[in-house]
Scaffold this motif. Sequence first.
Motif, short mmCIF file in Angstrom:
data_model
loop_
_atom_site.label_atom_id
_atom_site.label_comp_id
_atom_site.label_asym_id
_atom_site.label_seq_id
_atom_site.Cartn_x
_atom_site.Cartn_y
_atom_site.Cartn_z
N ASP A 45 -5.70 11.93 -16.52
CA ASP A 45 -4.34 12.39 -16.26
C ASP A 45 -3.32 11.26 -16.27
O ASP A 45 -2.17 11.43 -16.66
CB ASP A 45 -4.26 13.10 -14.90
N PHE A 46 -3.75 10.07 -15.83
CA PHE A 46 -2.84 8.94 -15.73
C PHE A 46 -3.46 7.73 -16.42
O PHE A 46 -3.95 6.81 -15.75
CB PHE A 46 -2.54 8.62 -14.26
N PRO A 47 -3.43 7.72 -17.72
CA PRO A 47 -4.20 6.71 -18.46
C PRO A 47 -3.75 5.28 -18.20
O PRO A 47 -4.48 4.36 -18.51
CB PRO A 47 -3.99 7.10 -19.92
N LEU A 48 -2.57 5.11 -17.64
CA LEU A 48 -2.09 3.73 -17.52
C LEU A 48 -2.40 3.10 -16.18
O LEU A 48 -2.19 1.91 -15.98
CB LEU A 48 -0.58 3.69 -17.77
N VAL A 49 -2.89 3.89 -15.25
CA VAL A 49 -3.18 3.31 -13.93
C VAL A 49 -4.44 2.46 -14.02
O VAL A 49 -5.32 2.68 -14.87
CB VAL A 49 -3.35 4.45 -12.89
N ARG A 50 -4.49 1.45 -13.18
CA ARG A 50 -5.66 0.58 -13.18
C ARG A 50 -6.49 0.86 -11.93
O ARG A 50 -5.95 1.06 -10.85
CB ARG A 50 -5.23 -0.88 -13.24
N ILE A 51 -7.77 0.91 -12.11
CA ILE A 51 -8.64 1.31 -11.01
C ILE A 51 -9.69 0.25 -10.71
O ILE A 51 -10.37 -0.23 -11.62
CB ILE A 51 -9.33 2.66 -11.32
N LEU A 52 -9.76 -0.11 -9.47
CA LEU A 52 -10.76 -1.08 -9.02
C LEU A 52 -11.70 -0.35 -8.08
O LEU A 52 -11.28 0.22 -7.08
CB LEU A 52 -10.04 -2.23 -8.31
N MET A 53 -12.96 -0.35 -8.44
CA MET A 53 -13.94 0.40 -7.68
C MET A 53 -14.55 -0.47 -6.59
O MET A 53 -14.96 -1.60 -6.83
CB MET A 53 -15.03 0.85 -8.64
N LEU A 54 -14.60 0.07 -5.38
CA LEU A 54 -15.23 -0.65 -4.27
C LEU A 54 -16.55 0.03 -3.93
O LEU A 54 -16.61 1.25 -3.85
CB LEU A 54 -14.32 -0.60 -3.04
N THR A 55 -17.54 -0.74 -3.71
CA THR A 55 -18.84 -0.13 -3.43
C THR A 55 -19.69 -1.01 -2.56
O THR A 55 -19.49 -2.23 -2.48
CB THR A 55 -19.59 0.16 -4.74
N MET A 56 -20.65 -0.40 -1.91
CA MET A 56 -21.61 -1.18 -1.14
C MET A 56 -22.84 -1.47 -1.97
O MET A 56 -23.67 -2.27 -1.58
CB MET A 56 -22.00 -0.42 0.13
N TYR A 57 -22.96 -0.80 -3.07
CA TYR A 57 -24.20 -0.90 -3.83
C TYR A 57 -24.03 -1.77 -5.07
O TYR A 57 -23.13 -1.56 -5.87
CB TYR A 57 -24.68 0.48 -4.25
N ASN A 58 -24.92 -2.68 -5.21
CA ASN A 58 -24.92 -3.52 -6.39
C ASN A 58 -25.86 -2.90 -7.41
O ASN A 58 -26.99 -3.32 -7.58
CB ASN A 58 -25.36 -4.92 -6.02
N GLN A 59 -25.38 -1.90 -8.10
CA GLN A 59 -26.23 -1.21 -9.04
C GLN A 59 -25.69 -1.39 -10.45
O GLN A 59 -24.65 -0.83 -10.80
CB GLN A 59 -26.28 0.28 -8.71
N PRO A 60 -26.39 -2.16 -11.23
CA PRO A 60 -25.94 -2.42 -12.60
C PRO A 60 -25.60 -1.14 -13.35
O PRO A 60 -24.67 -1.11 -14.15
CB PRO A 60 -27.14 -3.13 -13.24
N LYS A 61 -26.36 -0.10 -13.07
CA LYS A 61 -26.12 1.13 -13.81
C LYS A 61 -24.75 1.72 -13.49
O LYS A 61 -24.00 2.15 -14.37
CB LYS A 61 -27.21 2.15 -13.47
N VAL A 79 0.86 -1.18 0.00
CA VAL A 79 0.00 0.00 0.00
C VAL A 79 0.90 1.23 0.00
O VAL A 79 1.64 1.47 0.95
CB VAL A 79 -0.92 0.02 1.23
N CYS A 80 0.83 1.99 -1.07
CA CYS A 80 1.77 3.09 -1.20
C CYS A 80 1.16 4.39 -0.72
O CYS A 80 1.82 5.42 -0.69
CB CYS A 80 2.23 3.24 -2.64
N GLY A 81 -0.10 4.36 -0.31
CA GLY A 81 -0.69 5.59 0.18
C GLY A 81 -2.18 5.43 0.40
O GLY A 81 -2.78 4.42 0.00
N GLN A 82 -2.73 6.39 1.07
CA GLN A 82 -4.16 6.34 1.35
C GLN A 82 -4.66 7.77 1.50
O GLN A 82 -4.07 8.56 2.23
CB GLN A 82 -4.41 5.56 2.63
N THR A 101 2.69 8.98 -5.84
CA THR A 101 3.05 7.59 -5.54
C THR A 101 3.07 6.67 -6.76
O THR A 101 3.48 5.52 -6.64
CB THR A 101 2.05 7.00 -4.52
N SER A 102 2.64 7.16 -7.91
CA SER A 102 2.58 6.33 -9.12
C SER A 102 2.09 4.91 -8.86
O SER A 102 2.84 3.96 -9.07
CB SER A 102 3.95 6.23 -9.79
N PRO A 103 0.91 4.76 -8.40
CA PRO A 103 0.44 3.41 -8.07
C PRO A 103 0.18 2.59 -9.32
O PRO A 103 -0.06 3.15 -10.39
CB PRO A 103 -0.87 3.67 -7.33
#
Lengths: 214, 214
Positions: free
Chosen positions: B77-93, B34-37, B51-53
């Motif tokens: 701004d950082f097209p190469l970073v990969r993003i994983l979204m965390l959520t409590m809601y199961n909303q298809p939309k 974990v490089c930052g929060q 931190t260039s994650p």
Amino acid sequence: MPPEPVSRILLIDDHRVFNDALKSLLNEQPDLTVCGQVSKASEAIHAVQRTSPHLILLDINLQGVNGIDLGRAILSDFPLVRILMLTMYNQPKLLDEARRVGLQGYLLKDASTNDLLRAIRNVLNGGTSFDANVPNLTSPPEDPFGDQFASRLHLTFREVEIIALIREGLSNEQIADKIHLSPETVKTHRKNIHFKLGISKVTELVQFAIKNGI
Amino acid sequence: MPPEPVSRILLIDDHRVFNDALKSLLNEQPDLTVCGQVSKASEAIHAVQRTSPHLILLDINLQGVNGIDLGRAILSDFPLVRILMLTMYNQPKLLDEARRVGLQGYLLKDASTNDLLRAIRNVLNGGTSFDANVPNLTSPPEDPFGDQFASRLHLTFREVEIIALIREGLSNEQIADKIHLSPETVKTHRKNIHFKLGISKVTELVQFAIKNGI
DNA sequence: CCCACCATACCGCCTTTGGGGTATTTTTAT
DNA sequence: ATAAAAATACCCCAAAGGCGGTATGGTGGG
């Protein structure tokens, strides 16, 4: 697993001593196929052209013609094909010559079928199998020199160096600065590289470089 | 085995509901760090820059700001970073929007730690983990579309098509002939490709193409 | 000693890319 | 219906690459 590409193998053998056993051996391998067989040196080049083999198994004893000379001739026309020399003679001098000419392997006909198969796969994977006792240097592309593509295609040290820099995206100017040359000299090396590889564009060069791990 | 590269992960989370368990989980993984929060959207971009994650775990519920919008802003701004979204809601939309924006995954916070870890590794390896039930499409780069780099970098169909032709060594002129366009149009596509990938030379383009299997 | 090969360097000419625009039409999404 | 994104096309100019030469000093093998 992807559908597993099939490697085409061309046999060039005068005697046929070896070929029946060999062919049944190869037929058991789903990923290897014999794409042709010729017994005369004169037909060899044409057969290569026709079948575009990935690997050539070349008998060193063709009528009259030296197998090594034929190997050299094939390589000069088809620099990317890989050639494995089969021979009955364990002669260091021949082995050495085969290596210098740029063949990928030299092995005795009395090698076990397992050794043979190992050598074939090894060569197809970019390695080499030399020496009379078939020690397979399981070496994927590593050092440009030492029986690698560099010597096979007669690339000089400078040329390999410059290929690497081109691949990194440097311009002639930048390369010149980096290794203290005139940009004109870099251009010259570049022309020679293109000639030796039989290509004409950067894109092809980059692909070559990546494929060979430069 | 090579020395195993360590992947940096940046957490962007408002609530911290999830993070303690998550952090201890990640701490057990030698190859993940974990490089930052950060907890404020306003700090996010700066933290990414600092931190260039390799991967960002992004909470969808940040104060005021929509996580998806933030994700889009980061990607622009950082097209190469990969993003994983965390959520409590199961909303298809929302899931669908995340996918369109170019995020690599969307998963529920009540996913098991195993599922989470699997998703993280999967995304780090170039795959995606979408759907509320965390089905991990263990897909190394294959088809340019379907949540691959193409959509991630907002490459259009035409652009991917042209990248492939450039990689094959065709000139603008030849490409134009082949797909019935004006060479000028090919140039335009090319400029757009360069812009989207943040590159400026064919050599870089070829490397990109090969790396992504175009 | 000579020849082949390597590395160096330059010249000219033409083609191809790259970067800066602008603009129109078509498709897609809301 | 309308706004956004994609695809199409053109302009100019500069930079880089490709292709044809030629040439010179060094080095190593026959």
